[in-house]
Structures are given as structure tokens and as C-alpha cells.
Design an enzyme around this catalytic site. Structure first.
Site, PDB file in Angstrom:
ATOM      1  N   ARG A  79      31.558 -21.682  36.298  1.00  0.00           N
ATOM      2  CA  ARG A  79      31.404 -21.227  37.682  1.00  0.00           C
ATOM      3  C   ARG A  79      31.152 -19.723  37.681  1.00  0.00           C
ATOM      4  NH1 ARG A  79      32.113 -24.878  41.377  1.00  0.00           N
ATOM      5  NH2 ARG A  79      31.895 -23.404  43.073  1.00  0.00           N
ATOM      6  N   CYS A 132      25.081 -19.528  50.130  1.00  0.00           N
ATOM      7  CA  CYS A 132      25.512 -20.342  48.991  1.00  0.00           C
ATOM      8  C   CYS A 132      25.114 -21.824  49.116  1.00  0.00           C
ATOM      9  CB  CYS A 132      27.008 -20.166  48.788  1.00  0.00           C
ATOM     10  SG  CYS A 132      27.531 -20.631  47.127  1.00  0.00           S
ATOM     11  N   HIS A 166      29.228 -14.622  49.888  1.00  0.00           N
ATOM     12  CA  HIS A 166      30.225 -14.850  50.926  1.00  0.00           C
ATOM     13  C   HIS A 166      30.844 -13.477  51.199  1.00  0.00           C
ATOM     14  CE1 HIS A 166      30.260 -19.259  50.433  1.00  0.00           C
ATOM     15  NE2 HIS A 166      30.204 -19.064  49.138  1.00  0.00           N
TER      16      HIS A 166
HETATM   17  N1  GLN Z   1      28.356 -26.393  45.809  1.00  0.00           N
HETATM   18  C1  GLN Z   1      27.711 -25.218  45.448  1.00  0.00           C
HETATM   19  C2  GLN Z   1      28.032 -24.678  44.072  1.00  0.00           C
HETATM   20  O1  GLN Z   1      29.168 -24.702  43.614  1.00  0.00           O
HETATM   21  C3  GLN Z   1      27.930 -24.197  46.550  1.00  0.00           C
HETATM   22  C4  GLN Z   1      29.305 -23.587  46.626  1.00  0.00           C
HETATM   23  C5  GLN Z   1      29.441 -22.555  47.723  1.00  0.00           C
HETATM   24  O2  GLN Z   1      28.881 -22.672  48.820  1.00  0.00           O
HETATM   25  N2  GLN Z   1      30.270 -21.545  47.487  1.00  0.00           N
HETATM   26  O3  GLN Z   1      27.131 -24.218  43.434  1.00  0.00           O
END
Ligand code: GLN
Length: 261
Positions: free
Chosen positions: A127, A93, A211
Site C-alpha cells: 500500500r 483516489c 486525501h
Molecule cells: N481502493 C483503492 C485503492 O486502495 C482506493 C482507496 C482510496 O480511495 N483511498 O487503491
């Protein structure tokens, strides 16, 4: 036989238990009688990447990415040389995003990446969160088939062609035309929620939004990384399968529960 794992920024990049990836690699080495050494590398350390067998970069929020990128960028050339030389690298990520050209945040701040691979990431308003299932690209599936001894051809791993995990990111990643994704999204968003691609695979580098942490949930991927690292050391010996009945059952349960019906 010894595997040296560099865990980069374990104090800054550890979303959703990403450090479990390092624990899984170490455990799977030890269960096979292989020595594993973890070197934690954070701010103000100059690592010698030529000594690393596997590098692990976890995920992190925009804040952590901004905090560490100036520390990491001076090491980009050395890391790139190691990658070209077959270094095994797993990036999750936020760590994955940093391998590319840049990450543009929702506030229009452009965080420069390491420029290791030709892709870029732009934050969107929504998101992308939830369970993910991907089908591995054919090439990586075939590689998986070769990591255990031929006598284990009937091993259940041979049929695990999926990865399962959890994603939570606003960044949308777009791969350059010369890059191959890790897999195709069966459930979830993946790289950008538009083109069904998930992650990236270049030489022995794997970048992914998954993840979970991803390696305990996908022990076949953990073994692929170990097999690639051993092969790079010139040790072609196939990995002895472990008793992963529980892990496989958990993997299949996620597929059953969240996968396309
Ligand atoms: N900051 C990044 C995003 O929100 C990565 C987030 C993450 O590692 N889960 O896209």
C-alpha cells in the site's frame, strides 16, 4: 450567482473526511456572498449533469467501488458529455480510479471504469501510504495566478505552487500518453510510485490520490475549481481573496516538515 455542487455517493465515497472538500467549496462561496447548493446523489438516482457546476467524487475502498460502479456506469455517457462541455469535476483516489478504463484489484478482479479518461489502475502488493507533496505542473500554476484580481498579484497564493495531502492506496495508476498529470511528486508515491507523476488534469477535470481532505489543505485549489466553474457560467469576475493566513501557514508547515530538505 449560484454554484451547484453534485456530491456523488457521499455515503459510499468518504474516506479520510473527503466530504470536507464539499464543505470547503460551500464555505468559500458563502464567504464571498455567492450562493452554493449541494445535491447529494447516491445509488438509484438519475442526475442531470447539465445542471451541475462542480461534481465531487470522494475516495472509497475496493468494496465501495464495486458496490457503486454498476450504478454509475449507465451515467458515463452523460457525464462525459458534460466534461467535454467544461464541467468542473474533482475525483479523489477511489473516485479518481473510476474515471479511467479499469481498476484491477489485488484479487485480480477487473472493475470497469467510466472510460472518461485514458488511464488504468492495477493494485500492487504494497500500500502506498503517507504524506504527499506535489509541485503543480507549470500550466496549472499559471492558471492559479489568474484567479485573483491583478491588484492582488502580491497575494501569497501566487506563490503556492504546491499541493499537500495524504495518500493511502494500493492501486497504481498509469496515464495514457495524451494525458497530463496534475503535478510531480516531491514527497510520497503519487500515481504509481514509479514515474513521479501525481493525479491527472483534463479540461476542468482533476483526479488525484490526495486525501486530506485536499481542498481545506489547499485553498488555492478550491478557488481554482470555483473560478473555473464561474468562468464556465460566463462570469469572468476574478475571485476576491479570503483571509487564508491560517490555511497557508498550515500548508507551509507541512511543506517544511515533510518536504525535501
Ligand atoms: N481502493 C483503492 C485503492 O486502495 C482506493 C482507496 C482510496 O480511495 N483511498 O487503491
Amino acid at each position: 450567482m449560484k454554484i451547484i455542487i453534485y456530491h456523488l455517493y457521499p455515503d459510499l465515497l468518504d474516506l479520510y473526511g473527503d466530504r470536507g472538500n464539499v464543505l470547503a467549496l460551500v464555505a468559500r462561496c458563502r464567504w464571498r456572498g455567492l450562493e452554493a447548493e449541494v445535491r447529494n446523489i447516491s445509488l438509484n438516482t438519475v442526475p442531470d449533469f447539465s445542471e451541475a457546476d462542480i461534481v465531487v467524487l470522494g475516495g472509497g475502498s475496493d468494496r465501495e467501488q464495486i458496490l457503486l460502479i454498476e450504478d454509475l456506469r449507465p451515467k458515463a455517457a452523460e457525464l462525459k458529455a458534460a466534461v467535454e462541455n467544461g464541467l468542473v469535476l474533482l475525483a479523489i483516489c477511489g473516485g479518481y480510479q473510476l474515471l479511467g478504463q479499469y481498476y484491477q484489484t489485488a484479487q485480480n478482479q477487473k472493475i470497469p471504469g467510466l472510460g472518461l479518461l485514458d488511464f488504468y489502475t492495477v493494485a500492487g502488493e504494497k500500500r502506498m501510504t503517507g504524506n504527499v507533496i506535489i509541485q503543480l505542473e507549470q500550466e496549472w500554476q499559471q492558471q492559479l495566478g489568474g484567479i485573483y484580481p491583478p491588484s492582488e498579484a502580491g497575494n501569497e497564493f501566487a506563490v503556492l505552487s504546491t499541493l499537500v495531502g495524504f495518500e493511502n492506496h494500493s492501486g497504481r495508476t498509469y496515464l495514457g500518453s495524451g494525458l497530463k498529470p496534475l503535478g510531480t511528486v516531491l514527497r510520497g508515491y503519487g500515481n504509481n510510485g514509479q514515474d513521479s507523476s501525481e493525479g491527472v488534469r483534463y479540461k476542468n477535470v482533476i483526479g488525484t490520490y490526495l486525501h486530506g481532505p485536499i481542498l481545506p489543505k489547499n485553498p488555492h485549489l478550491a478557488d481554482l475549481l470555483l473560478a473555473l466553474a464561474l468562468k464556465r457560467q460566463g462570469l469572468a469576475a476574478a475571485l476576491q481573496p479570503l483571509d487564508d493566513r491560517l490555511e497557508i501557514a498550515a500548508h507551509l508547515a507541512i511543506r517544511e516538515r515533510f518536504g525535501p530538505k
